[in-house]
Design an enzyme around this catalytic site. Structure first.
Site, mmCIF file in Angstrom:
data_model
loop_
_atom_site.group_PDB
_atom_site.id
_atom_site.type_symbol
_atom_site.label_atom_id
_atom_site.label_comp_id
_atom_site.label_asym_id
_atom_site.label_seq_id
_atom_site.Cartn_x
_atom_site.Cartn_y
_atom_site.Cartn_z
ATOM 1 N N CYS A 75 18.941 -1.552 8.132
ATOM 2 C CA CYS A 75 19.793 -1.035 9.657
ATOM 3 C C CYS A 75 18.926 -0.865 10.784
ATOM 4 O O CYS A 75 18.019 -0.450 10.320
ATOM 5 C CB CYS A 75 20.368 -0.011 9.319
ATOM 6 S SG CYS A 75 21.896 0.204 9.105
ATOM 7 N N THR B 37 0.504 -2.685 5.048
ATOM 8 C CA THR B 37 0.691 -2.132 6.317
ATOM 9 C C THR B 37 -0.587 -2.503 7.209
ATOM 10 O O THR B 37 -1.146 -3.648 7.762
ATOM 11 C CB THR B 37 1.713 -1.657 7.045
ATOM 12 O OG1 THR B 37 2.920 -1.999 6.368
ATOM 13 C CG2 THR B 37 1.915 -2.240 8.709
ATOM 14 N N SER C 294 -1.042 -2.544 -2.218
ATOM 15 C CA SER C 294 -0.422 -0.980 -2.059
ATOM 16 C C SER C 294 -0.488 0.224 -3.151
ATOM 17 O O SER C 294 0.781 -0.931 -3.546
ATOM 18 C CB SER C 294 0.897 -1.272 -0.775
ATOM 19 O OG SER C 294 1.459 0.068 -1.002
HETATM 20 N N1 PLP Z 1 4.399 -6.462 2.218
HETATM 21 C C1 PLP Z 1 4.920 -6.491 1.393
HETATM 22 C C2 PLP Z 1 5.166 -7.491 0.794
HETATM 23 C C3 PLP Z 1 5.734 -5.212 1.091
HETATM 24 O O1 PLP Z 1 6.165 -5.494 0.073
HETATM 25 C C4 PLP Z 1 5.100 -4.514 1.741
HETATM 26 C C5 PLP Z 1 6.556 -2.203 1.527
HETATM 27 O O2 PLP Z 1 7.325 -2.968 1.285
HETATM 28 C C6 PLP Z 1 4.459 -4.343 3.044
HETATM 29 C C7 PLP Z 1 3.844 -5.273 3.281
HETATM 30 C C8 PLP Z 1 3.975 -2.972 3.364
HETATM 31 O O3 PLP Z 1 3.073 -2.130 2.049
HETATM 32 P P1 PLP Z 1 3.159 -0.070 2.869
HETATM 33 O O4 PLP Z 1 4.381 0.190 2.471
HETATM 34 O O5 PLP Z 1 2.560 0.190 2.129
HETATM 35 O O6 PLP Z 1 2.801 0.056 4.320
#
Ligand code: PLP
Length: 388
Positions: free
Chosen positions: A328, A76, A202
């Site tokens: 949810c 994120t 990530s």
């Molecule tokens: N982008 C995508 C495509 C994701 O699947 C996720 C997490 O599920 C994220 C961003 C966010 O990553 P993080 O959980 O490390 O913040």
């Protein structure tokens, strides 16, 4: 409730188990090697060496230079940082192009900047989750600062033609960011040959811990950090390094690089067998997302006529973890924005589940799920057909 060791974990797109080799590599940095890598003594220098190695390992997985890797706290933060930088670097450009199926890390960032005078064009997808590249190109305007398109979708596994999108952005002279959180470690990536400016990943999606991520920043791209303070990460992300997790992400990247092909084929085989057998055995199951352009590990299925939440609950009782095609929010179940964006009726979204496979899944687990899942779905269908 089954013991942890008996759980069949088919939710790897949500998070993955830390690889034991990753944990082993991290341990000294949680115990004896606690120096600050910015310290000017040898004790800190040892730690700096380890974070440098992590840069090299992640760069090797991405096919880029070590100094193009900026460690962050998560996917994120990487997404937010890329978009923030693009907007800051060209203040006269106040327009973002993105897609309707992005993760909320991108969509909610866009929503936030709309409140600060920016415009956002959200390009739709078709029923298969695919993008119309001509439409994407038409959405780019002279005032566009950045185009942000995910490499692979977290819910359906649908893969976007990122190479072509990068070329379009190059022709149009706009920054291109790709959220590759679900792609890294699941497909080969070679950034050296692609005009991509920013790429997010990530740790916890590739068997490293939660709370660490990275942003690839092309060495030719001008950059403005989101988090300012100390000079860490070449001045692109301030804050004392989360050393153990960075080391863990480096090790996870090394393992992913070394095992990518082999692991992809074994995970693909498990996922395909699961999906094919289920479709042959159980009536009225629909596949969500283009099967010809999908991650090897993701199967998103609609079980017509059944509430997916009820299936999820029953599977959970049997120790099987998967994910809803809905989320949810404030107590009510909202159909997934991704499945809705694919023009599915709410009913289909509400009957959809995501099964995502990974490194530690086995044939025996797939057998067990194939034995339990059809029985659970049939029983729920029977119940809903029985008049009250
Ligand atoms: N982008 C995508 C495509 C994701 O699947 C996720 C997490 O599920 C994220 C961003 C966010 O990553 P993080 O959980 O490390 O913040």
């Amino acid at each position: 409730m089954p013991a942890d060791s008996e759980v069949i974990y088919l939710d790897n797109n949500s998070s993955t188990r830390i690889d034991p080799a990753v944990l082993e590599e991290m341990m000294p940095f949680l115990t004896s090697r606690y120096g600050n890598p910015s310290g000017s003594h040898r004790f800190g220098a040892q730690v700096k060496e380890a974070t440098n190695l992590a840069h090299e390992r992640v760069a090797n997985l991405l096919g880029c230079q070590p100094n193009e890797v900026v460690f962050t706290s998560c996917g994120t933060e990487s997404d937010n940082s890329a978009l923030h930088s693009a907007l800051q670097m060209s203040p006269e450009r106040k327009h973002i192009v993105t897609t309707s199926v992005e993760h909320n890390a991108v969509l909610n960032y866009c929503e936030a900047v709309v409140r600060r005078d920016c415009e956002v064009t959200v390009v739709p997808v078709d029923e298969q989750g695919g993008l119309d590249l001509a439409e994407l190109e038409r959405a780019i305007r002279p005032e566009t600062a950045v185009v942000s398109v995910m490499w692979a979708n977290n819910e359906t596994g649908v893969i976007n033609p990122v190479e072509e999108i990068a070329q379009i952005c190059k022709r149009k002279g706009v920054f291109f960011h790709t959220d590759a959180v679900q792609a890294v470690g699941k497909m080969a990536i070679d950034l050296e040959s692609l005009p991509i400016h920013f790429l997010s990943l990530s740790g916890h999606k590739l068997h490293a811990p939660k709370g660490v991520g990275a942003l690839y920043v092309n060495r030719k791209a001008r950059f403005q950090p989101l988090i300012v303070g100390g000079p860490q990460e070449g001045g692109r992300r301030a804050g004392t390094d989360n050393v153990a997790s960075i080391v863990g992400l480096g090790k996870a990247a090394e393992i992913a690089f070394e095992t990518l092909e082999e692991e992809n084929s074994s995970v693909r085989a498990l996922c395909n067998r699961f999906e094919k057998t289920l479709l042959a055995e159980l009536e009225d199951v629909l596949v969500n997302g283009d099967p010809s352009a999908r991650l090897p590990n993701t199967s998103n299925l609609a079980f017509t006529g059944v509430d997916a939440q009820a299936i999820l609950l029953k599977l959970d009782q049997e120790g099987i973890c998967c994910s809803l095609g809905s989320s949810c929010t404030t107590g009510s179940v909202q159909p997934s924005h991704v499945l809705r964006a694919m023009h599915f009726p709410d009913e289909r979204a509400r009957s959809s589940l995501r099964f995502s496979f990974g490194r530690f899944n086995t044939e025996a687990e797939v057998d067990k799920v194939l034995e339990i899942l059809p029985r659970v779905v049939r029983k729920l269908r029977q119940l809903s057909a029985t008049p009250a």
